[in-house]
Design a protein around this motif. Structure first.
Motif, PDB file in Angstrom:
ATOM      1  N   TYR A   1       0.832  -1.200   0.000  1.00  0.00           N
ATOM      2  CA  TYR A   1       0.000   0.000   0.000  1.00  0.00           C
ATOM      3  C   TYR A   1       0.869   1.254   0.000  1.00  0.00           C
ATOM      4  CZ  TYR A   1      -4.088   2.882   1.043  1.00  0.00           C
ATOM      5  OH  TYR A   1      -5.092   3.814   0.979  1.00  0.00           O
ATOM      6  N   THR A   2       1.997   1.201   0.703  1.00  0.00           N
ATOM      7  CA  THR A   2       2.910   2.341   0.752  1.00  0.00           C
ATOM      8  C   THR A   2       3.529   2.625  -0.613  1.00  0.00           C
ATOM      9  OG1 THR A   2       3.455   1.907   3.080  1.00  0.00           O
ATOM     10  CG2 THR A   2       5.015   3.238   1.825  1.00  0.00           C
ATOM     11  N   ILE A   3       3.837   1.574  -1.354  1.00  0.00           N
ATOM     12  CA  ILE A   3       4.471   1.728  -2.665  1.00  0.00           C
ATOM     13  C   ILE A   3       3.639   2.601  -3.599  1.00  0.00           C
ATOM     14  CG2 ILE A   3       5.100   0.462  -4.773  1.00  0.00           C
ATOM     15  CD1 ILE A   3       6.050  -1.825  -2.972  1.00  0.00           C
ATOM     16  N   LYS A   4       2.335   2.538  -3.475  1.00  0.00           N
ATOM     17  CA  LYS A   4       1.479   3.288  -4.393  1.00  0.00           C
ATOM     18  C   LYS A   4       1.586   4.799  -4.191  1.00  0.00           C
ATOM     19  CE  LYS A   4      -3.121   4.028  -2.539  1.00  0.00           C
ATOM     20  NZ  LYS A   4      -4.533   3.808  -2.751  1.00  0.00           N
ATOM     21  N   TYR A   5       2.197   5.213  -3.072  1.00  0.00           N
ATOM     22  CA  TYR A   5       2.320   6.641  -2.792  1.00  0.00           C
ATOM     23  C   TYR A   5       3.609   7.268  -3.309  1.00  0.00           C
ATOM     24  CZ  TYR A   5      -1.780   6.475   0.207  1.00  0.00           C
ATOM     25  OH  TYR A   5      -3.061   6.338   0.664  1.00  0.00           O
ATOM     26  N   PHE A   6       4.498   6.476  -3.878  1.00  0.00           N
ATOM     27  CA  PHE A   6       5.805   7.003  -4.246  1.00  0.00           C
ATOM     28  C   PHE A   6       5.755   8.063  -5.355  1.00  0.00           C
ATOM     29  CE2 PHE A   6       7.424   3.962  -1.434  1.00  0.00           C
ATOM     30  CZ  PHE A   6       8.791   4.112  -1.307  1.00  0.00           C
ATOM     31  N   LEU A   7       4.655   8.155  -6.063  1.00  0.00           N
ATOM     32  CA  LEU A   7       4.542   9.196  -7.091  1.00  0.00           C
ATOM     33  C   LEU A   7       3.617  10.334  -6.668  1.00  0.00           C
ATOM     34  CD1 LEU A   7       4.492   7.765 -10.748  1.00  0.00           C
ATOM     35  CD2 LEU A   7       6.105   9.357  -9.712  1.00  0.00           C
ATOM     36  N   THR A   8       3.197  10.346  -5.404  1.00  0.00           N
ATOM     37  CA  THR A   8       2.326  11.430  -4.951  1.00  0.00           C
ATOM     38  C   THR A   8       3.072  12.747  -4.817  1.00  0.00           C
ATOM     39  OG1 THR A   8       2.673  10.763  -2.636  1.00  0.00           O
ATOM     40  CG2 THR A   8       0.704   9.929  -3.737  1.00  0.00           C
ATOM     41  N   VAL A   9       4.394  12.712  -5.002  1.00  0.00           N
ATOM     42  CA  VAL A   9       5.152  13.966  -5.020  1.00  0.00           C
ATOM     43  C   VAL A   9       4.776  14.785  -6.258  1.00  0.00           C
ATOM     44  CG1 VAL A   9       7.074  13.011  -3.707  1.00  0.00           C
ATOM     45  CG2 VAL A   9       7.120  12.892  -6.202  1.00  0.00           C
ATOM     46  N   VAL A  10       4.131  14.122  -7.219  1.00  0.00           N
ATOM     47  CA  VAL A  10       3.652  14.807  -8.425  1.00  0.00           C
ATOM     48  C   VAL A  10       2.133  14.920  -8.343  1.00  0.00           C
ATOM     49  CG1 VAL A  10       3.685  14.831 -10.941  1.00  0.00           C
ATOM     50  CG2 VAL A  10       5.491  13.637  -9.690  1.00  0.00           C
ATOM     51  N   THR A  11       1.622  16.140  -8.279  1.00  0.00           N
ATOM     52  CA  THR A  11       0.171  16.347  -8.142  1.00  0.00           C
ATOM     53  C   THR A  11      -0.477  16.392  -9.531  1.00  0.00           C
ATOM     54  OG1 THR A  11       0.631  18.733  -7.998  1.00  0.00           O
ATOM     55  CG2 THR A  11       0.315  17.544  -5.933  1.00  0.00           C
ATOM     56  N   PHE A  12      -0.614  15.225 -10.130  1.00  0.00           N
ATOM     57  CA  PHE A  12      -1.098  15.141 -11.511  1.00  0.00           C
ATOM     58  C   PHE A  12      -2.479  15.763 -11.709  1.00  0.00           C
ATOM     59  CE2 PHE A  12       1.757  11.360 -11.362  1.00  0.00           C
ATOM     60  CZ  PHE A  12       2.635  11.748 -12.347  1.00  0.00           C
ATOM     61  N   GLY A  13      -3.454  15.288 -10.929  1.00  0.00           N
ATOM     62  CA  GLY A  13      -4.841  15.687 -11.155  1.00  0.00           C
ATOM     63  C   GLY A  13      -5.061  17.177 -11.063  1.00  0.00           C
ATOM     64  N   SER A  14      -4.532  17.811 -10.047  1.00  0.00           N
ATOM     65  CA  SER A  14      -4.727  19.244  -9.848  1.00  0.00           C
ATOM     66  C   SER A  14      -4.068  20.056 -10.954  1.00  0.00           C
ATOM     67  CB  SER A  14      -4.162  19.668  -8.488  1.00  0.00           C
ATOM     68  OG  SER A  14      -4.805  18.962  -7.450  1.00  0.00           O
ATOM     69  N   VAL A  15      -2.892  19.624 -11.378  1.00  0.00           N
ATOM     70  CA  VAL A  15      -2.195  20.325 -12.457  1.00  0.00           C
ATOM     71  C   VAL A  15      -2.976  20.191 -13.760  1.00  0.00           C
ATOM     72  CG1 VAL A  15      -0.111  20.353 -13.875  1.00  0.00           C
ATOM     73  CG2 VAL A  15       0.077  20.129 -11.396  1.00  0.00           C
ATOM     74  N   MET A  16      -3.547  19.025 -13.986  1.00  0.00           N
ATOM     75  CA  MET A  16      -4.356  18.852 -15.197  1.00  0.00           C
ATOM     76  C   MET A  16      -5.512  19.835 -15.223  1.00  0.00           C
ATOM     77  SD  MET A  16      -4.472  14.690 -15.721  1.00  0.00           S
ATOM     78  CE  MET A  16      -5.309  14.776 -17.310  1.00  0.00           C
TER      79      MET A  16
END
Length: 219
Positions: free
Chosen positions: A77-92
């Motif tokens: 479950y922790t592994i899935k957070y490793f890309l949360t440093v990039v806020t994809f949805g909000s930037v889109m």
């Protein structure tokens, strides 16, 4: 802390990016996003690495280790957070890709439901957690493709992968040092708390000597 930092990042970046995209300043968006990701990487990635390595101790401290599979589930479950440093949805949303984000959300939701049905049926909760993490990265890939096309750039232009890898390696090194110490002295689970605080301060200090990322914000 993770949620608060993510919200703070989004709150700051959305109006800036909205203004820049209206002025056709895609290169400036890329530069500012790159800097923001570098800072959030320093503040968030060490937490994920520590949680990954100390999963058994964290679960033991919070819930006891009655269920042997719980630490493994926590790690996946922790592994899935490793890309949360990039806020994809909000930037889109900020750069005019609201429709694409919604389509991506629907696709990922459907894929996740279908994949989880078969995963749970054959592998139980472990399969469900693994599939959910994999689908999240699949969704990130779809968003990366849309964002890169809109900004006319590659993922590496706004994602500081060298900096990310450096923080990842340093975090892993310090985590293993603290973990080895923890195991060598056979410390009680309660020691995870002071160890986590000390570890986090050491890693952040390594990249931010004056703790300016915390004091002044991420942008």
């Amino acid at each position: 802390f993770i949620g608060a930092l993510t919200i703070a990042t989004v709150t700051v970046l959305i109006p800036i990016f909205s203004k820049l995209i209206s002025e056709n300043k895609e290169n400036e968006i890329i530069q500012q996003w790159n800097r923001a990701i570098q800072k959030t990487t320093v503040l968030l990635l060490p937490i994920f690495v520590f949680a990954l390595i100390f999963a058994y101790q964290i679960i033991g401290l919070l819930f006891s280790n009655k269920y042997e599979i719980a630490p493994l589930i926590f790690q996946i479950y922790t592994i899935k957070y490793f890309l949360t440093v990039v806020t994809f949805g909000s930037v889109m949303g900020a750069i005019g890709l609201q429709k694409e984000w919604l389509n991506n959300f629907l696709i990922v939701t459907v894929v996740n439901i279908v994949a989880n049905y078969f995963a749970i049926k054959h592998y139980g909760i472990l399969g469900a957690v693994t599939v959910t993490a994999a689908v999240q990265y699949f969704g990130s890939y779809l968003m990366i493709a849309k964002i890169s096309k809109r900004l006319n750039c590659s993922f590496s232009d706004y994602f500081p992968y060298r900096h990310y890898l450096k923080v990842l390696i340093v975090s892993l090194f310090y985590t293993l040092v603290f973990y080895t110490t923890f195991r060598y002295f056979n410390l009680d689970f309660i020691w995870v708390v002071p160890i986590a605080i000390g570890y986090y301060l050491v890693v952040v200090y390594t990249f931010d000597k004056k703790f300016e990322y915390i004091k002044r914000g991420i942008v």
